[in-house]
Design a protein around this motif. Structure first.
Motif, PDB file in Angstrom:
ATOM      1  N   LEU A  14       0.837  -1.203   0.000  1.00 38.84           N
ATOM      2  CA  LEU A  14       0.000   0.000   0.000  1.00 38.84           C
ATOM      3  C   LEU A  14       0.866   1.244   0.000  1.00 38.84           C
ATOM      4  O   LEU A  14       1.974   1.259   0.536  1.00 38.84           O
ATOM      5  CB  LEU A  14      -0.901   0.041   1.244  1.00 38.84           C
ATOM      6  CG  LEU A  14      -1.862  -1.107   1.452  1.00 38.84           C
ATOM      7  CD1 LEU A  14      -2.623  -0.885   2.757  1.00 38.84           C
ATOM      8  CD2 LEU A  14      -2.845  -1.238   0.304  1.00 38.84           C
ATOM      9  N   GLU A  22      -3.377   1.027  -3.770  1.00 37.90           N
ATOM     10  CA  GLU A  22      -2.887  -0.344  -3.721  1.00 37.90           C
ATOM     11  C   GLU A  22      -2.181  -0.660  -5.015  1.00 37.90           C
ATOM     12  O   GLU A  22      -2.607  -0.226  -6.087  1.00 37.90           O
ATOM     13  CB  GLU A  22      -4.046  -1.317  -3.531  1.00 37.90           C
ATOM     14  CG  GLU A  22      -3.576  -2.751  -3.395  1.00 37.90           C
ATOM     15  CD  GLU A  22      -4.707  -3.711  -3.109  1.00 37.90           C
ATOM     16  OE1 GLU A  22      -5.861  -3.362  -3.389  1.00 37.90           O
ATOM     17  OE2 GLU A  22      -4.415  -4.812  -2.625  1.00 37.90           O
ATOM     18  N   VAL A  23      -1.125  -1.437  -4.888  1.00 33.70           N
ATOM     19  CA  VAL A  23      -0.377  -1.815  -6.069  1.00 33.70           C
ATOM     20  C   VAL A  23      -1.115  -2.915  -6.802  1.00 33.70           C
ATOM     21  O   VAL A  23      -1.453  -3.932  -6.222  1.00 33.70           O
ATOM     22  CB  VAL A  23       0.999  -2.358  -5.654  1.00 33.70           C
ATOM     23  CG1 VAL A  23       1.779  -2.709  -6.886  1.00 33.70           C
ATOM     24  CG2 VAL A  23       1.729  -1.349  -4.813  1.00 33.70           C
ATOM     25  N   GLU A  24      -1.390  -2.694  -8.073  1.00 30.77           N
ATOM     26  CA  GLU A  24      -2.000  -3.768  -8.852  1.00 30.77           C
ATOM     27  C   GLU A  24      -0.919  -4.377  -9.723  1.00 30.77           C
ATOM     28  O   GLU A  24       0.223  -3.955  -9.709  1.00 30.77           O
ATOM     29  CB  GLU A  24      -3.085  -3.171  -9.746  1.00 30.77           C
ATOM     30  CG  GLU A  24      -4.274  -2.664  -8.996  1.00 30.77           C
ATOM     31  CD  GLU A  24      -5.555  -3.087  -9.656  1.00 30.77           C
ATOM     32  OE1 GLU A  24      -5.823  -2.601 -10.759  1.00 30.77           O
ATOM     33  OE2 GLU A  24      -6.266  -3.900  -9.045  1.00 30.77           O
ATOM     34  N   ASP A  64       0.144  -0.760 -12.187  1.00 29.06           N
ATOM     35  CA  ASP A  64      -1.017   0.101 -12.093  1.00 29.06           C
ATOM     36  C   ASP A  64      -1.352   0.238 -10.618  1.00 29.06           C
ATOM     37  O   ASP A  64      -1.321  -0.742  -9.882  1.00 29.06           O
ATOM     38  CB  ASP A  64      -2.202  -0.525 -12.852  1.00 29.06           C
ATOM     39  CG  ASP A  64      -3.346   0.451 -12.941  1.00 29.06           C
ATOM     40  OD1 ASP A  64      -4.482  -0.009 -13.079  1.00 29.06           O
ATOM     41  OD2 ASP A  64      -3.095   1.661 -12.869  1.00 29.06           O
ATOM     42  N   PHE A  65      -1.640   1.424 -10.178  1.00 26.39           N
ATOM     43  CA  PHE A  65      -2.009   1.642  -8.792  1.00 26.39           C
ATOM     44  C   PHE A  65      -3.482   1.962  -8.727  1.00 26.39           C
ATOM     45  O   PHE A  65      -3.984   2.763  -9.499  1.00 26.39           O
ATOM     46  CB  PHE A  65      -1.197   2.795  -8.202  1.00 26.39           C
ATOM     47  CG  PHE A  65       0.209   2.406  -7.886  1.00 26.39           C
ATOM     48  CD1 PHE A  65       1.128   2.234  -8.904  1.00 26.39           C
ATOM     49  CD2 PHE A  65       0.601   2.201  -6.580  1.00 26.39           C
ATOM     50  CE1 PHE A  65       2.427   1.860  -8.622  1.00 26.39           C
ATOM     51  CE2 PHE A  65       1.904   1.833  -6.289  1.00 26.39           C
ATOM     52  CZ  PHE A  65       2.817   1.664  -7.315  1.00 26.39           C
TER      53      PHE A  65
END
Lengths: 537, 346
Positions: free
Chosen positions: B123, B137-139, B143-144
């Motif tokens: 996070l 959140e980190v995807e 991508d966040f």
């Protein structure tokens, strides 16, 4: 932040404090000549610019309007709150008073026809607070406005919403077809491939909060396709969302549906169609709408909804549920015991069921934010894929959080045909906007609403009453939601009154009338803070 | 009295240094500046701790001052918060041996003031003058995703800091309060608001256990706060069954001006503060056998005019045992100083 999903007047405990100055830029015309001028103030306190040769030019005083404040975030929200009170029940009382005076003096031509249109969310909120049914609330409100106060008509925006739904669905089908023509097939195929790849990876590695290494350029990125303006289409009925999009994300405006909101369509119905019916000019009608939020006041005062010819707005004043509730106490009225008046025949979504002579209220099925997603999905499924009943192949999934839900219509072979989503609340809007910006939005339509929980939880709705000590805010919203949904949904095409008005007023679906009366435009706001000195750290 | 010895002075930035941040995994220091760059410094000699070099310059991603820089726990990523309202996420590319800006988080309306990674790196929190705190959140694929937008502060939010082990966030604001945030099943919410300071709180830091917070304020005091969990033996009320934080100690009179930064060493337990009065002070807790409901903190070292006549914007203790006595500081003079805390009689 100016994103006013929960703007409440009662939270005011300060006014514009001296340390935070208004940053609204004053447009100054650039002068051709660079000669010296001086400023003079005359006895009346007016400012004049005096040029070298002695000619005086009166200087305009800088002004701030309601629109400027609500669209800006430069100073504390109290300034906006103060100005929002300009659209309040005081305005209604004023008009009622002038009417009463005109009536007494026999000047019947000066009487303004007062029309109230109420949203079904407001009705549900009041029904919840006073523990009565929506029909009882509707009938009591009719009595309150028409017989107690002296307004002339009481309408339901559920009626005008049908027009908004029909227009939105038609626009979606148009966009989808254009999208397909422009190469949508390939994009869809690429998306499907990407999805299957991700699903396979998830199945082997499991879903964790782990980061995957970034794909290096040349590793075969399937999403490298050009972005198309047609898809996704985003809902347009929420003014909070529209104002935010215009102010901060101008690039997304082509994606927003051009259909007007139910409030504004009712405005057109009242000021265009009904005025002609009554033989009145649009400015002889005062149209008030009662809505679940404050942002609707901003929507009503948009220049696009101002009639230049008659110098009148389609909706003159917007009151929120809370303000109407306050009117009851101001008028010393016990709402619960008010008599129930018969509903207006016109522009209310009612029907007479076969067994009883008493009318039944109807609404729209789907979300309590208007049911756009549900209606557009059903219409698109039918017109684009020949699917008559979506419920068999509809997959609904809550993604990320309770305010973000995906609706996927699949073919009988399991291939996704339509991907829709509902995204409520600021954080979800952020994610939708970001995905669209990076061309990673896989949805075809997103019902975007600014308030978490949707319109039923609008900033102007009545909060949990103090007496209900056992209920949390969430419980209360759920309760109001249930009351809203207890009103049966009826499709626009199944409503004779809607069909009749449509053919009489609009005519053909593709006519110029439809465009003029049922659609609107959006304008990106360019931020030009010309006075950085006004910003105080 | 102990003292602070200057080990090295790192010059290179062309404008004031706003924040200094130690890498969690290596002998590297990241510093960010009004010159819109981040510099990464490394101690290039094993034998000589005074030999430092600027090994990377991260530039080109921001249009305005970079106000805050933070290392991810992995040591391979950095986040930068800028006055241009965006937050940059940088990754170290092993192949090219270069730092690259892989993502730009947009959304704040105006200047972002601080950025911080949660303890497990999944996070990211950012805060801004627009009074909001955002949690990302980190995807996959860099991508966040925005998890939450928290708008409960009534003024500019100056700093965000994560608990050392749990997913709990603290934010400090111009509205004189610190807010503690946690997640329930659907969204993040404010669990507690810490009041006591009489002016802007510029910086906060957790201790090693995460049960204490120290805060630095414009009111020239440092305050220590302790977390009381539900059913605590001291009998402190915990409304809503959430932990309650209480102000257990206040250090006043040690600084004459605004205290801009505070750092609580996770190794030696000392607290360092940096002030607009040009001094860096180190405080140590008096060892006591009683419970820590009323700790006593004493000043143990002071470096006057640590950056000459310039304000000192940031101090940070080295994060691991390796150099537990190192303290880095950055100031308005554009210099980065590395100090060693030396006890009496050493």
């Amino acid at each position: 932040m100016a994103f006013s999903s929960a703007l409440v007047l009662t939270d005011l405990n300060d006014y514009i404090s001296p340390s935070q100055a208004c940053i609204k830029p004053v447009e100054v015309q650039k002068k051709e000549n660079e000669e010296q001028t001086s400023i003079k103030v005359n006895e009346a306190g007016n400012y004049y610019e005096v040029s070298v040769d002695g000619t005086e030019e009166k200087l305009e005083s800088a002004s701030i309007s309601l629109n400027d404040c609500l669209a800006c975030s430069g100073c504390i929200t109290s300034a906006e709150s103060v100005l929002i009170t300009m659209q309040s029940q005081e305005e209604l009382y004023k008009i009622l008073k002038t009417n009463a005076e005109a009536q007494a003096a026999g000047r019947t031509d000066d009487i303004i026809t007062i029309v109230i249109s109420m949203s079904p969310q407001t009705r549900a909120s009041l029904a919840a607070k006073y523990d009565i049914s929506p029909m009882q609330a509707h009938a009591k409100l009719t009595h309150f406005f028409k017989h107690h106060l002296g307004a002339h008509h009481f309408f339901d925006t559920s009626f005008s919403r049908d027009f908004s739904l029909v227009e939105s669905a038609r626009e979606f089908v148009e966009r989808y077809r254009t999208y397909m023509q422009k190469g949508g097939e390939q994009i869809e195929a690429a998306r499907l491939e990407q999805e299957e790849k991700e699903q396979a990876e998830e199945n082997t590695n499991g879903k964790t909060r782990q980061r995957r290494r970034r794909a290096r350029p040349g590793d075969g990125d399937a999403n490298g396709t050009a972005s198309l303006e047609e898809m996704p289409m985003l809902a347009s009925a929420c003014p909070g969302w529209i104002c935010y999009a215009e102010k901060t994300h101008g690039f997304i405006l082509p994606h927003i549906s051009a259909a007007k909101s139910p409030q504004q369509i009712m405005g057109s119905i009242v000021k265009d169609f009904y005025a002609k019916q009554l033989g009145l000019r649009p400015n002889q009608i005062y149209h008030i709408s009662v809505m679940p939020c404050y942002d609707k006041k901003l929507e009503a005062s948009r220049p696009d909804f101002f009639d230049e010819e008659f110098q009148t707005r389609d909706v003159d004043c917007v009151l929120t549920t809370i303000e109407v509730d306050k009117m009851f106490s101001e008028q010393n009225v016990d709402f619960k015991t008010l008599p129930e008046a018969p509903l207006d025949e016109l522009f209310n979504k009612i029907g007479k069921s076969s067994s009883f002579q008493n009318p039944t209220l109807y609404g729209s099925s789907g979300s309590p934010s208007g049911g756009y997603l549900e209606y557009i999905l059903a219409t698109a499924a039918r017109e684009l894929f020949g699917v008559q009943d979506v419920s068999n192949n509809l997959y609904v999934q809550t993604v990320k959080n309770a305010d973000f839900t995906e609706y996927t219509l699949k073919s009988s072979e399991g291939k996704p045909l339509l991907r829709f989503a509902s995204a409520y609340g600021f954080r979800n809007i952020q994610n939708v906007v970001r995905k669209v910006k990076n061309n990673k939005c896989a949805y075809h339509f997103v019902e975007v609403m600014a308030c978490p929980g949707g319109c039923i939880n609008g900033g102007g709705q009545i909060p949990v009453p103090a007496e209900e000590t056992n209920l949390t805010a969430k419980d209360w919203i759920s309760h109001v939601d249930n009351i809203y949904r207890s009103v049966e949904g009826v499709r626009p095409e199944e409503n004779e009154a809607v069909k009749a008005l449509y053919s009489e007023w609009i005519g053909q679906e593709t006519s110029d009338n439809a465009k003029r009366l049922l659609r609107t435009q959006y304008h990106a706001v360019t931020q030009n803070l010309t006075n950085p000195l006004a910003t105080v750290w | 009295m102990a003292k602070l010895e200057l080990v090295a002075q790192l010059k290179g930035h062309n404008d004031r240094v706003w924040q200094v941040s130690w890498s969690p995994t290596g002998n590297m220091l990241a510093t960010c500046s009004g010159d819109k760059t981040v510099r990464i410094w490394a101690n290039t000699s094993h034998s000589n701790t005074s030999q430092w070099e600027c090994i990377h310059v991260l530039e080109g991603a921001h249009k305005r001052t970079i106000r805050s820089v933070a290392w991810a726990p992995s040591g391979r990523e950095l986040a930068t918060a800028s006055f241009d309202s965006t937050t940059g996420v940088w990754e170290y590319d092993e192949r090219d041996k270069e730092w690259e800006c892989v993502a730009t988080l947009e959304g704040h309306e105006n200047e972002t003031k601080s950025v911080a990674w949660s303890s497990n790196g999944s996070l990211l929190a950012t805060c801004s003058r627009d009074k909001s705190v955002w949690i990302w959140e980190v995807e996959s694929d860099n991508d966040f995703e925005c998890l939450s937008v928290l708008q409960e502060h009534s003024q500019d939010v100056k700093m965000v800091a994560w608990h050392p082990h749990e997913e709990m966030l603290a934010s400090a604001s111009y509205d004189d309060t610190i807010k503690i945030w946690r997640e329930d099943d659907d969204d993040w919410f404010c669990v507690d608001t810490l009041k006591g300071h009489t002016s802007t709180i510029w910086a906060i830091d957790f201790d090693k256990t995460g049960d204490h917070i120290v805060s630095a304020s414009d009111d020239t005091t440092l305050r220590f706060w302790k977390q009381y969990k539900p059913n605590n033996q001291e009998g402190i009320a915990t409304p809503g069954n959430q932990p309650k934080w209480m102000n257990v100690c206040t250090i006043s009179g040690q600084h004459e001006r605004c205290i801009y930064s505070v750092s609580w060493s996770k190794v030696n337990g000392k607290v360092a503060s940096a002030s607009g009065d040009n001094h860096i002070k180190v405080f140590a807790e008096e060892p006591t056998t009683q419970t820590d409901d009323a700790p006593i903190w004493n000043m143990s070292a002071c470096s006057s005019d640590a950056h000459g006549v310039s304000d000192i914007n940031s101090v940070s203790w080295f994060p691991t045992e390796k150099h537990a006595d190192w303290l880095a500081s950055g100031g308005d003079d554009g210099n980065v100083n590395i100090w060693r805390y030396v006890e009496d009689g050493v």
